[in-house]
Design an enzyme around this catalytic site. Structure first.
Site, PDB file in Angstrom:
ATOM      1  N   CYS A   1      -7.833   1.786   6.921  1.00  0.00           N
ATOM      2  CA  CYS A   1      -7.680   2.249   5.696  1.00  0.00           C
ATOM      3  C   CYS A   1      -8.170   1.681   4.521  1.00  0.00           C
ATOM      4  O   CYS A   1      -8.395   0.711   4.538  1.00  0.00           O
ATOM      5  CB  CYS A   1      -5.883   2.327   5.820  1.00  0.00           C
ATOM      6  SG  CYS A   1      -5.162   0.736   5.271  1.00  0.00           S
TER       7      CYS A   1
ATOM      8  N   HIS B   1       5.963  -4.819   8.571  1.00  0.00           N
ATOM      9  CA  HIS B   1       5.861  -6.585   9.001  1.00  0.00           C
ATOM     10  C   HIS B   1       5.971  -7.458   7.737  1.00  0.00           C
ATOM     11  O   HIS B   1       5.268  -8.009   7.320  1.00  0.00           O
ATOM     12  CB  HIS B   1       4.470  -6.832   9.642  1.00  0.00           C
ATOM     13  CG  HIS B   1       4.509  -6.179  11.221  1.00  0.00           C
ATOM     14  ND1 HIS B   1       3.337  -5.895  11.981  1.00  0.00           N
ATOM     15  CD2 HIS B   1       5.661  -6.090  11.976  1.00  0.00           C
ATOM     16  CE1 HIS B   1       3.948  -5.428  13.028  1.00  0.00           C
ATOM     17  NE2 HIS B   1       5.066  -5.488  13.192  1.00  0.00           N
TER      18      HIS B   1
ATOM     19  N   SER C   1       2.003  -9.972  10.733  1.00  0.00           N
ATOM     20  CA  SER C   1       1.219  -8.731   9.923  1.00  0.00           C
ATOM     21  C   SER C   1      -0.413  -8.984  10.208  1.00  0.00           C
ATOM     22  O   SER C   1      -1.051  -9.749   9.716  1.00  0.00           O
ATOM     23  CB  SER C   1       1.407  -9.067   8.507  1.00  0.00           C
ATOM     24  OG  SER C   1       0.353  -8.249   7.684  1.00  0.00           O
ATOM     25  N   SER C   2      -0.818  -7.939  11.204  1.00  0.00           N
ATOM     26  CA  SER C   2      -2.120  -7.758  11.310  1.00  0.00           C
ATOM     27  C   SER C   2      -3.221  -7.804  10.062  1.00  0.00           C
ATOM     28  O   SER C   2      -4.072  -8.575   9.963  1.00  0.00           O
ATOM     29  CB  SER C   2      -2.644  -6.699  12.075  1.00  0.00           C
ATOM     30  OG  SER C   2      -3.987  -6.417  12.315  1.00  0.00           O
ATOM     31  N   ASN C   3      -2.894  -7.031   9.108  1.00  0.00           N
ATOM     32  CA  ASN C   3      -3.819  -6.785   7.816  1.00  0.00           C
ATOM     33  C   ASN C   3      -3.703  -8.257   7.124  1.00  0.00           C
ATOM     34  O   ASN C   3      -4.754  -8.725   6.402  1.00  0.00           O
ATOM     35  CB  ASN C   3      -3.593  -5.818   6.921  1.00  0.00           C
ATOM     36  CG  ASN C   3      -2.053  -6.085   6.154  1.00  0.00           C
ATOM     37  OD1 ASN C   3      -2.469  -6.498   4.958  1.00  0.00           O
ATOM     38  ND2 ASN C   3      -1.030  -5.504   6.715  1.00  0.00           N
TER      39      ASN C   3
ATOM     40  N   SER D   1       1.945  -5.380   3.253  1.00  0.00           N
ATOM     41  CA  SER D   1       3.515  -5.316   3.410  1.00  0.00           C
ATOM     42  C   SER D   1       4.222  -6.142   2.723  1.00  0.00           C
ATOM     43  O   SER D   1       5.595  -6.477   3.045  1.00  0.00           O
ATOM     44  CB  SER D   1       3.864  -5.118   4.919  1.00  0.00           C
ATOM     45  OG  SER D   1       3.111  -6.382   5.443  1.00  0.00           O
TER      46      SER D   1
ATOM     47  N   GLU E   1       1.005  -0.739  16.239  1.00  0.00           N
ATOM     48  CA  GLU E   1       0.146   0.704  16.133  1.00  0.00           C
ATOM     49  C   GLU E   1      -0.808   0.703  17.300  1.00  0.00           C
ATOM     50  O   GLU E   1      -1.023   2.049  17.270  1.00  0.00           O
ATOM     51  CB  GLU E   1      -0.566   0.050  14.927  1.00  0.00           C
ATOM     52  CG  GLU E   1      -1.576   1.619  14.364  1.00  0.00           C
ATOM     53  CD  GLU E   1      -2.700   1.172  13.230  1.00  0.00           C
ATOM     54  OE1 GLU E   1      -3.763   1.977  13.281  1.00  0.00           O
ATOM     55  OE2 GLU E   1      -2.429   0.265  12.407  1.00  0.00           O
TER      56      GLU E   1
ATOM     57  N   CYS F   1       1.054  -1.469   0.037  1.00  0.00           N
ATOM     58  CA  CYS F   1      -0.049  -0.161   0.056  1.00  0.00           C
ATOM     59  C   CYS F   1       0.861   1.309  -0.155  1.00  0.00           C
ATOM     60  O   CYS F   1       2.176   0.857   0.025  1.00  0.00           O
ATOM     61  CB  CYS F   1      -0.959  -0.079   1.298  1.00  0.00           C
ATOM     62  SG  CYS F   1       0.216   0.075   2.744  1.00  0.00           S
TER      63      CYS F   1
ATOM     64  N   THR G   1      -5.763   0.738  12.261  1.00  0.00           N
ATOM     65  CA  THR G   1      -6.211   0.943  10.585  1.00  0.00           C
ATOM     66  C   THR G   1      -6.146  -0.486  10.028  1.00  0.00           C
ATOM     67  O   THR G   1      -6.706  -0.562   8.952  1.00  0.00           O
ATOM     68  CB  THR G   1      -5.074   1.773  10.096  1.00  0.00           C
ATOM     69  OG1 THR G   1      -4.023   1.017  10.050  1.00  0.00           O
ATOM     70  CG2 THR G   1      -5.138   3.014  10.670  1.00  0.00           C
TER      71      THR G   1
END
Length: 316
Positions: A200, A46, A228-230, A273, A131, A17, A170
């Site tokens: 986001c 991450h 990595s959370s996302n 990421s 975060e 991103c 986010t």
């Protein structure tokens, strides 16, 4: 021997991103400007592949500021840091560059604004995630309360139910967050929310793409890191969208081929990421074993770009 046919649905958008792109560029530009070593507090993003690549160029990754010498530049990760960190760097007269994603900075500003209006904050996020630590660290201890689940909402102890606001990490799942927000609004009708969703655009877009490809696929792989959370949320979104086998893989070597026996279609995406080179590596691994037909499924177009900090745009 003839390879079995496989339809590979490539989710788009996927991967880097604008915030991640900017953070990596900041480390590379800092190395160009000041030479190695440049110190980075926490992983810049991450992803092990990205971090290892920057380490090879001269970046030194540390957990805390006290591990950095006074005379070398230090960069704060894309996830953001508590206010105490830049304050400590300034007190030591260090050169520091803040690579916090502008969309995370927006949440920090929001929290500050609500606090100035006399509101106590509730943050929807994951305990211990950089975060969340960074956002909660924008305000004094006790001013930001953390909830992770709908069940947490029932137990949260607030100072004044009429003077509350909420912000969110986010990188959360849009659907899960919606349920927690509804629970907060149910318990605290006066609670103030953000003008615009904190989650986001990139997180939302990647989740929507997964919701589109997951139901038509026998399996779905998310290329991304376990911290990595996302990326982890993408696996959850795929499972909820009807994909019976959804897994997170860091590299092609992590693919469990036995679990994929008998499939005729697979979807592939990547966390925000994860670089595209790792997606291509996974696609090549499937080409080695299957007669692959790739179909890109695009649900949104992204053209967001964030400027790097001014300190990197002026000569040394």
């Amino acid at each position: 021997m003839t390879k079995p046919p496989l339809t590979l649905y490539l989710a788009a958008p996927r991967g880097f991103c604008a915030g991640v792109d900017r953070a990596i560029k900041i480390v590379e530009m800092a190395l160009q400007k000041w030479g190695a070593p440049v110190y980075v507090r926490h992983e810049i993003v991450h992803n092990k592949f990205v971090v290892d690549g920057l380490r090879a160029k001269g970046a030194v990754f540390v957990e805390e500021l006290d591990e950095c010498p006074d005379d070398r530049p230090v960069i704060f990760s894309a996830h953001g840091v508590p206010k105490s960190v830049p304050a400590a760097a300034a007190a030591r007269e260090m050169i520091y560059v803040d690579a916090t994603c502008p969309l995370v900075s927006k949440v920090h500003i929001e929290a500050q604004r609500h606090a100035e209006a006399g509101l106590q904050m509730i943050m929807i996020g994951h305990k211990g995630h950089p975060e969340t630590v960074g956002t909660m660290g924008q305000l004094p201890e006790g001013e930001v309360l953390l909830v992770e689940t709908v069940d947490d909402v029932a137990g949260v102890q607030v100072r004044d139910p009429k003077k509350l606001a909420f912000v969110t990490q986010t990188t959360l799942s849009v659907d899960d967050t919606r349920d927690i927000v509804a629970a907060l609004q149910d318990r605290f009708p006066a609670i103030v929310g953000p003008h615009k969703e904190d989650i986001c655009y990139a997180t939302t877009n990647r989740q929507e793409a997964v919701k589109t490809v997951a139901p038509r696929s026998d399996a779905l792989l998310v290329v991304g890191a376990p911290n990595s959370s996302n990326s982890r949320r993408l696996v959850e979104v795929a499972s909820k969208a009807g994909c019976t086998y959804a897994q997170l893989v860091q590299r092609a070597t992590d693919i469990d081929w036995r679990a994929l026996e008998g499939i005729s279609s697979i979807a592939i995406t990547a966390g925000a990421s994860a670089p595209e080179v790792l997606v291509n590596e996974v696609i090549d691994a499937f080409r080695d074993r299957y007669d692959v037909t790739v179909e890109t499924v695009e649900t949104a177009t992204e053209n967001v770009e964030f400027k790097v900090p001014r300190i990197l745009r002026v000569p040394a």
